[in-house]
Design a protein around this motif. Structure first.
Motif, mmCIF file in Angstrom:
data_model
loop_
_atom_site.group_PDB
_atom_site.id
_atom_site.type_symbol
_atom_site.label_atom_id
_atom_site.label_comp_id
_atom_site.label_asym_id
_atom_site.label_seq_id
_atom_site.Cartn_x
_atom_site.Cartn_y
_atom_site.Cartn_z
ATOM 1 N N GLY A 128 0.785 -1.231 0.000
ATOM 2 C CA GLY A 128 0.000 0.000 0.000
ATOM 3 C C GLY A 128 0.813 1.275 0.000
ATOM 4 O O GLY A 128 0.472 2.238 -0.674
ATOM 5 N N TRP A 129 1.915 1.286 0.749
ATOM 6 C CA TRP A 129 2.730 2.508 0.824
ATOM 7 C C TRP A 129 3.336 2.837 -0.538
ATOM 8 O O TRP A 129 3.368 4.001 -0.952
ATOM 9 N N VAL A 159 2.146 1.801 -3.464
ATOM 10 C CA VAL A 159 1.027 2.168 -4.348
ATOM 11 C C VAL A 159 0.660 3.631 -4.133
ATOM 12 O O VAL A 159 0.492 4.397 -5.087
ATOM 13 N N GLN A 160 0.571 4.040 -2.884
ATOM 14 C CA GLN A 160 0.205 5.420 -2.578
ATOM 15 C C GLN A 160 1.247 6.405 -3.123
ATOM 16 O O GLN A 160 0.897 7.417 -3.728
ATOM 17 N N ALA A 161 2.528 6.090 -2.936
ATOM 18 C CA ALA A 161 3.588 6.972 -3.438
ATOM 19 C C ALA A 161 3.577 7.029 -4.965
ATOM 20 O O ALA A 161 3.711 8.103 -5.556
ATOM 21 N N ALA A 162 3.407 5.868 -5.605
ATOM 22 C CA ALA A 162 3.415 5.825 -7.072
ATOM 23 C C ALA A 162 2.230 6.568 -7.666
ATOM 24 O O ALA A 162 2.377 7.266 -8.676
ATOM 25 N N THR A 163 1.058 6.453 -7.050
ATOM 26 C CA THR A 163 -0.098 7.173 -7.593
ATOM 27 C C THR A 163 0.075 8.680 -7.461
ATOM 28 O O THR A 163 -0.408 9.431 -8.305
ATOM 29 N N SER A 164 0.797 9.127 -6.442
ATOM 30 C CA SER A 164 1.038 10.569 -6.326
ATOM 31 C C SER A 164 1.929 11.059 -7.457
ATOM 32 O O SER A 164 1.790 12.188 -7.918
ATOM 33 N N VAL A 165 2.823 10.216 -7.932
ATOM 34 C CA VAL A 165 3.677 10.562 -9.073
ATOM 35 C C VAL A 165 2.842 10.569 -10.349
ATOM 36 O O VAL A 165 2.931 11.491 -11.160
ATOM 37 N N VAL A 166 2.020 9.552 -10.524
ATOM 38 C CA VAL A 166 1.210 9.418 -11.733
ATOM 39 C C VAL A 166 0.259 10.591 -11.896
ATOM 40 O O VAL A 166 0.034 11.074 -13.007
ATOM 41 N N VAL A 195 -4.964 -8.910 3.795
ATOM 42 C CA VAL A 195 -5.649 -7.762 4.363
ATOM 43 C C VAL A 195 -4.683 -6.596 4.236
ATOM 44 O O VAL A 195 -3.579 -6.637 4.772
ATOM 45 N N PRO A 196 -5.040 -5.572 3.461
ATOM 46 C CA PRO A 196 -4.111 -4.465 3.254
ATOM 47 C C PRO A 196 -3.865 -3.673 4.532
ATOM 48 O O PRO A 196 -4.760 -3.534 5.368
ATOM 49 N N VAL A 197 -2.635 -3.182 4.677
ATOM 50 C CA VAL A 197 -2.296 -2.335 5.818
ATOM 51 C C VAL A 197 -3.060 -1.026 5.720
ATOM 52 O O VAL A 197 -3.585 -0.527 6.709
ATOM 53 N N LEU A 198 -3.108 -0.474 4.513
ATOM 54 C CA LEU A 198 -3.894 0.739 4.282
ATOM 55 C C LEU A 198 -5.326 0.334 3.986
ATOM 56 O O LEU A 198 -5.568 -0.599 3.230
#
Length: 137
Positions: free
Chosen positions: A91-92, A94-101, A119-122
């Motif tokens: 999740g971490w 994914v979150q960082a990469a989507t902010s770049v995208v 079960v995702p952490v986020l």
């Protein structure tokens, strides 16, 4: 199919489990699609032997994927303009990469998921913009 018509897929992975899942998912795209796999630079990145084991039996077997940080990912998205970005990562990442995208012109379709039972952490309602969430059991 001309070079301009080729669908380009970039798979970003961050751990050995996600490399295995991302490579297997990449193999499920049509044969005429171009699929490139990269590994996120992090403390969880797989060792060379873990990477080789994770890629075994896939089209990426025997390859050495590039290791990319966020700036590298941004440059790659801008220069290669993939149609699809598979975020095969925790999740971490994914979150960082989507902010770049979100800051790159020509935003690709984003696919992410949970390999196996997980079960995702986020929480799934975290502010992450993806078009497709895949769960493989």
């Amino acid at each position: 199919m001309s070079q301009a018509d080729v669908v380009r897929v970039l798979v970003l992975c961050d751990t050995d489990s996600y490399v295995k899942w991302g490579a297997a998912l990449g193999d499920r795209f049509p044969d005429d699609w171009r699929v490139d796999l990269v590994v996120a630079r992090s403390t969880a990145a797989p060792s060379a032997s873990q990477l080789a084991d994770a890629l075994a039996g896939t089209a990426a077997a025997g390859s050495t994927p590039d290791v990319v940080g966020l700036a590298d990912l941004r440059r790659r998205l801008q220069s290669e303009r993939p149609d699809v970005l598979v975020l095969s990562a925790r999740g971490w990442t994914v979150q960082a990469a989507t902010s770049v995208v979100d800051n790159v012109p020509g935003r690709p379709v984003i696919v992410t998921g949970l390999p196996g039972v997980g079960v995702p952490v986020l929480p799934l309602d975290a502010p992450v913009e993806v078009e497709l969430l895949v769960e493989v059991k």
